[in-house]
Design a protein around this motif. Structure first.
Motif, mmCIF file in Angstrom:
data_model
loop_
_atom_site.group_PDB
_atom_site.id
_atom_site.type_symbol
_atom_site.label_atom_id
_atom_site.label_comp_id
_atom_site.label_asym_id
_atom_site.label_seq_id
_atom_site.Cartn_x
_atom_site.Cartn_y
_atom_site.Cartn_z
ATOM 1 N N ARG A 124 14.034 22.428 -7.879
ATOM 2 C CA ARG A 124 14.182 23.879 -7.831
ATOM 3 C C ARG A 124 15.103 24.295 -6.695
ATOM 4 N NH1 ARG A 124 10.089 26.809 -6.446
ATOM 5 N NH2 ARG A 124 8.607 25.210 -5.848
ATOM 6 N N PRO A 139 14.756 30.882 -3.841
ATOM 7 C CA PRO A 139 14.483 32.105 -4.614
ATOM 8 C C PRO A 139 15.730 32.954 -4.858
ATOM 9 C CG PRO A 139 12.789 31.772 -2.943
ATOM 10 C CD PRO A 139 13.842 30.740 -2.683
ATOM 11 N N ALA A 172 17.217 31.980 -8.151
ATOM 12 C CA ALA A 172 16.322 31.976 -9.305
ATOM 13 C C ALA A 172 16.824 32.963 -10.355
ATOM 14 C CB ALA A 172 14.899 32.336 -8.873
ATOM 15 N N ARG A 219 20.849 29.986 -13.622
ATOM 16 C CA ARG A 219 20.711 28.524 -13.677
ATOM 17 C C ARG A 219 21.964 27.806 -13.163
ATOM 18 N NH1 ARG A 219 17.150 24.829 -12.729
ATOM 19 N NH2 ARG A 219 17.315 22.995 -14.032
ATOM 20 N N GLU A 250 21.906 27.951 -9.443
ATOM 21 C CA GLU A 250 20.808 27.135 -8.934
ATOM 22 C C GLU A 250 21.170 25.658 -8.961
ATOM 23 O OE1 GLU A 250 15.964 26.972 -9.336
ATOM 24 O OE2 GLU A 250 17.141 27.325 -11.156
#
Length: 503
Positions: free
Chosen positions: A357, A360, A363, A366, A369
């Protein structure tokens, strides 16, 4: 009476550095000396800026003086008692210490500039001690309150995260280094490769042809091992981890220091499988007992004895597995640092990248991230000076092509994986796809051709090197024993007699 004694005589800072049970660790004198040196000679600031920030000062007035001086120096403006005076006309804290005259006394009391790094390190260390005390008090306070929504396990995790964050502070940057230093490091690396059998500069994977193509696993490199499901990504990663850990030896290295001389300590993040399942795969390979028989317990007495003996021989193998699911990249990095500090760490393997992950902040996006995660993994490789192998999924577009061999554009969700990686490898087993093309029993000619292809492809796999920043691309052929989930060196025709390079 010197200037520092004069400060103490005013009663404003007297006894501030005296340690007692009811005072927090600090040194007002060290802060005064550091600020005085900076106000006297702004060039000093560059020597301490990588160690401390304004938050590390105990006295809030000192913190504001440092912050204001730093802001002016960053703009190439002079920071002196005179230039700083106008910024503190309304500062109540400075008025209590004597007003603008205090700035002049700071500069006048500075004894020397050569020890500023020592003062800065002292201020930083004392600040960390204060934070540790505050964290301890916070942990004790939370633990003393029995609340339904605050379980002890959650408190432990929270405390551990805060300790990790604290341990990551104050990492000094290496900064610029001379070309001579860089050349010396390059020559030492080349010499190590020349001295070692096989001419490897990096850690051996235990797979001869792959080592020849890669030169081993190199420090600070990020290697991506990608493939479609059932191609054997995890199997190849566990094989390499086992080979490296099994060959581990400590000794005196060429530079005279003690450390790893062969193989290495391996950290394995298994975000998809449990540690027990991963260990089962490794034991299947070592004991040569099919993994499905281990899972079902369907073993003969001979196989079970072999399985137990393999388990005993691997007890001291320096392979450490973390199977915590959905780890954020920051936690992954912190745990790797802790493993390196406590047990040592020579190779880190992450199975697999898309299960990590991000923060935040990324988030919901994608692509961003995955980009953050791949950059974070490359940062871990450079910071810990180890090779990091990250497994990655490929997009489904591979299945829609006639030629199923993967390529760089098949990497899922982000082009940053290809950009950040030093090496990108694809695991490909044509046998897997050919097996699903079996013709009907009535098609005799097609069946004969299919059987011939299956015989040619059986037990063979390819590792396609699609990118290598410091070497050639190409294909490495390996053997694959599916029942043991084991990749190995593929025997070539010329290996039945002499070596190819002798012809």
């Amino acid at each position: 009476m010197n200037e520092i004694a004069a400060f103490n005589a005013t009663g404003k800072t007297a006894g501030a550095d005296v340690q007692s049970p009811d005072t927090m660790p600090h040194s007002i004198e060290a802060e005064q000396q550091l600020l005085g040196a900076i106000l006297t000679n702004n060039d000093v600031f560059d020597r301490v800026a990588s160690i401390i920030t304004a938050e590390h000062f105990y006295d809030p007035v000192h913190a504001r003086i440092y912050e204001t001086a730093a802001a002016r120096i960053a703009k190439n403006n002079l920071a002196s008692p005179v230039t700083l005076k106008s910024f503190f006309d309304d500062d109540e804290g400075l008025k209590e210490l004597g007003g603008p005259a205090y700035l002049a006394r700071l500069a006048g009391a500075a004894i020397s500039a050569y020890a500023v790094r020592d003062y800065a390190q002292m201020i930083y260390d004392l600040a960390i001690r204060r934070e540790l005390i505050e964290l301890g008090q916070e942990i004790a306070s939370k633990a003393s309150k029995v609340e339904v929504h605050s379980e002890p396990k959650e408190q432990i995790v929270e405390a551990e995260q805060k300790l990790y964050a604290l341990s990551e502070q104050g990492k000094t940057e290496t900064g610029f280094q001379s070309f001579l230093h860089a050349v010396t490091e390059a020559v030492n690396s080349a010499n190590a490769a020349y001295q070692r059998d096989g001419g490897l500069a990096g850690v051996s994977t235990g797979l001869i042809d792959m080592d020849r193509k890669l030169g081993g696993l190199h420090k600070s490199d990020l290697l991506i091992l990608a493939g479609r499901p059932s191609m054997g990504k995890t199997s190849l990663a566990t094989n390499m981890a086992f080979n490296i850990a099994k060959a581990y030896k400590r000794g005196i290295r060429p530079d005279g220091t003690e450390g790893t001389v062969e193989g290495g300590v391996v950290g394995f993040y298994s975000l998809e499988m449990s540690a027990e399942q991963l260990a089962g795969r490794i034991l299947s390979e070592a004991a040569e007992v099919p993994s499905h028989q281990i899972r079902s317990g369907d073993m003969t007495e001979t196989e079970f004895r072999r399985f137990v003996e393999a388990a005993k021989s691997l007890e001291s193998c320096p392979l450490y597995i973390d199977d915590t699911p959905a780890l954020p990249i920051s936690q992954l990095a912190a745990r790797a640092r802790r493993l390196k500090r406590t047990k040592g760490l020579d190779v880190l393997i992450i199975d697999y990248l898309q299960l990590v992950r991000g923060t935040p902040a990324t988030a919901g996006n994608r692509v961003q991230e995955i980009g953050e995660i791949s950059m974070g993994m490359k940062a871990i490789a450079k910071e810990l000076n180890i090779p990091v192998i990250a497994l990655s999924q490929l997009s489904r577009q591979v299945e829609s092509r006639e030629d199923k061999r993967p390529q760089l554009s098949d990497l899922r969700e982000s082009g940053s994986i290809e950009q950040d990686a030093d090496v990108v490898m694809f695991v490909f087993r044509e046998e897997y796809y050919k097996e699903r093309e079996k013709p009907g029993d009535h098609e005799l000619d097609k069946m004969a051709a299919w059987q011939e292809d299956m015989e040619r492809l059986h037990g063979k796999a390819e590792v396609i090197i699609g990118k290598q920043r410091h070497g050639p691309i190409g294909t490495v052929e390996l053997s694959f024993e599916g029942q043991f989930t084991r990749f190995g060196n593929l025997a070539k025709q010329w290996q039945q007699g002499e070596r190819e390079d002798q012809y």
